[in-house]
Enzyme design. Structure first.
Site, PDB file in Angstrom:
ATOM      1  CB  CYS A 246      -0.975  -0.038   1.170  1.00  0.00           C
ATOM      2  SG  CYS A 246      -2.388   1.075   0.937  1.00  0.00           S
ATOM      3  N   GLY A 290      -6.042   6.189  -1.352  1.00  0.00           N
ATOM      4  CA  GLY A 290      -6.556   7.319  -2.120  1.00  0.00           C
ATOM      5  C   GLY A 290      -5.575   7.827  -3.153  1.00  0.00           C
ATOM      6  CG  HIS A 331      -4.197  -3.875   2.539  1.00  0.00           C
ATOM      7  ND1 HIS A 331      -3.350  -3.448   3.542  1.00  0.00           N
ATOM      8  CD2 HIS A 331      -4.711  -2.750   1.981  1.00  0.00           C
ATOM      9  CE1 HIS A 331      -3.374  -2.125   3.596  1.00  0.00           C
ATOM     10  NE2 HIS A 331      -4.178  -1.680   2.655  1.00  0.00           N
ATOM     11  CD  GLU A 333      -2.422  -6.636   4.996  1.00  0.00           C
ATOM     12  OE1 GLU A 333      -2.943  -5.530   5.204  1.00  0.00           O
ATOM     13  OE2 GLU A 333      -1.700  -6.877   4.008  1.00  0.00           O
TER      14      GLU A 333
END
Length: 359
Positions: A246, A290, A331, A333
Site C-alpha cells: 500500500c 486514495g 493488502h 494480509e
C-alpha cells in the site's frame, strides 16, 4: 439524538447520532465491504478520514477483542445507513456504539449512504464534519472550504519507539507507517524475527540490524508527505530485500523515480479485482488507498508493473528489474477481505532465502 453530516459542497444530511460527539473535520470516503467494519475502523490508514460504509446494516455482529488491526483507531468519524444496537454473535464483546464511545469516535446513522456514495463517485472525496442539530451550517461550510486536510498522518500513527517481536526465522525490519496487525501476523506465522521501527528510522540504523529483509507497511495520506522515508528507501535499494504494501508500494515507486497521483475517490473495500500480469489470473483483493502510482511514470524507471486493477486499470503492483524489491498497492494480509494474495508473503520469504544463498 439528531446529528448532521455536513459536506464542503453545502450538502447537509440529517441522521441519528451514536458514538462520541467529538467532531473533527476529515476527508469523507466510502468503503464497499459487506463486512469487516471492525478491521476498517481500526485500520490506521484511515487517519484523518470520515469513513462511510456502503453496505446498509453495520454492527450486526458486534465488536470483539480479537479482530483489531490496531488498538488505537485514528478514524475521524463513521457513517452508516443503519447501526445495529443489538448484535448477535457468540464472539461479540460490545456494540458498535459502545466501541465508538470508548474510542471517542463520532458516528451517524439513518442517512442515505447510497446518495452520498454517488455524490463522491461523481465529484470526488470531500471535506466533511458532523455537527449537532441546529448548528450554523453556513459557517461550517465556509470552514470546510477554507480548511486544509492533514499532512502529518504517518507521524501521528507510527510507533514512536522501535520494538522487537522475537522469533527464530529470517530477520525482518518492519518500517511502521501505520502498520496493520495483519502484516505482523503473516510475518510471525512464517517465523520472522521482527523489529518494528518508526517511519523516520534511517537506512544506516536499519542496516545496522543486519536484516534479511525490510517490510514497508501500509499507512495513511499522501506518500509525498513522507520525504524522509523516500530517501531511506533509496539508500536501502540494492542493500537488502524489500517488500512494500500500500503506502510502502507508493514510496518504493517514488524512490525509484516514478510519480503518484491522487485518485478521484480511491479504492476502499474487500472486493476489488486485480490481474496478476505474470500468469493472467485474477485475484480478489482488499484495498484502502486514495493515491496510486502513475503508470506512464514507470517508463523511465527500473520498475516493471506486475499487477493491474481491472476496474480502472491503475497500477497495483511493481517489481524492480535490478534489485530484489517488489510491492503491491492492495493488502495481501486481507483483514478484512479475501486471502487470494497471501502467497506474496511466501514470495518475500523465498526472495530473502535466495539472497542469503548469494551472500
Amino acid at each position: 439524538m439528531k446529528r448532521l453530516l455536513i459536506l464542503e459542497d453545502g450538502s447537509v444530511y440529517e441522521g441519528e447520532g451514536f458514538g462520541s460527539s467529538r467532531y473533527q473535520m476529515g476527508e469523507l470516503v466510502f468503503n464497499t465491504g459487506m463486512s469487516g467494519y471492525q478491521e476498517v475502523l481500526s485500520d490506521l490508514s484511515y487517519c484523518g478520514q470520515i469513513v462511510m460504509m456502503t453496505y446498509p446494516m453495520i454492527g450486526n455482529y458486534g465488536i470483539n477483542c480479537d479482530d483489531f488491526e490496531s488498538l488505537d483507531p485514528a478514524v475521524f468519524g463513521f457513517v452508516v445507513r443503519e447501526c445495529c444496537a443489538a448484535p448477535s454473535n457468540f464472539r461479540s464483546d460490545y456494540t458498535l456504539d459502545e466501541f465508538l464511545k470508548q474510542k471517542d469516535i463520532p458516528g451517524i446513522s439513518g442517512v442515505d449512504t447510497r446518495a452520498i456514495t454517488r455524490k463522491l463517485r461523481n465529484s470526488g472525496t470531500m471535506r466533511a464534519i458532523m455537527a449537532d442539530e441546529g448548528a450554523d451550517v453556513e459557517a461550517i461550510v465556509a470552514m470546510l472550504r477554507s480548511s486544509e486536510l492533514m499532512h502529518d498522518q504517518v507521524a501521528r500513527v507510527s510507533t514512536k519507539n522501535a520494538f522487537p517481536i522475537p522469533n527464530r526465522g529470517k530477520r525482518v525490519v518492519l518500517i511502521d507507517f501505520g502498520a496493520k496487525n495483519g502484516i505482523i501476523r503473516e510475518l510471525s506465522r512464517r517465523n520472522c524475527d521482527l523489529t518494528v521501527v518508526p517511519y523516520d528510522t534511517s537506512a544506516k540504523e536499519i542496516l545496522a540490524m543486519k536484516p534479511d529483509g525490510v517490510m514497508l507497511s501500509n499507512g495513511p495520506g499522501d506518500p509525498k508527505d513522507v520525504p524522509v522515508a523516500i530517501e531511506t528507501i533509496r539508500e536501502l535499494m540494492g542493500q537488502v530485500v524489500i517488500f512494500g504494501i500500500c503506502l510502502g508500494h507508493q514510496l518504493i515507486s517514488l524512490a525509484s523515480g516514478a510519480n503518484t497521483v491522487k485518485l478521484k475517490f480511491g479504492h476502499r473495500g474487500c472486493n476489488h479485482p486485480v490481474m496478476n500480469l505474470a500468469n493472467g489470473k485474477v485475484e480478489m483483493t482488499s484495498q484502502n488507498h486514495g493515491y496510486a502510482v502513475e503508470e506512464a511514470s514507470l517508463k523511465d524507471t527500473d520498475l516493471v508493473m506486475t499487477h493491474q486493477a481491472l476496474n480502472d486499470k491503475s497500477v497495483e503492483g511493481v517489481r524492480h528489474s535490478k534489485y530484489p524489491i517488489f510491492s503491491v498497492q492492495y493488502h495481501p494480509e486481507a483483514s478484512p477481505g479475501p486471502e487470494d494474495s497471501n502467497y506474496l508473503f511466501d514470495q518475500f520469504m523465498e526472495l530473502m532465502e535466495k539472497e542469503a544463498v548469494k551472500r
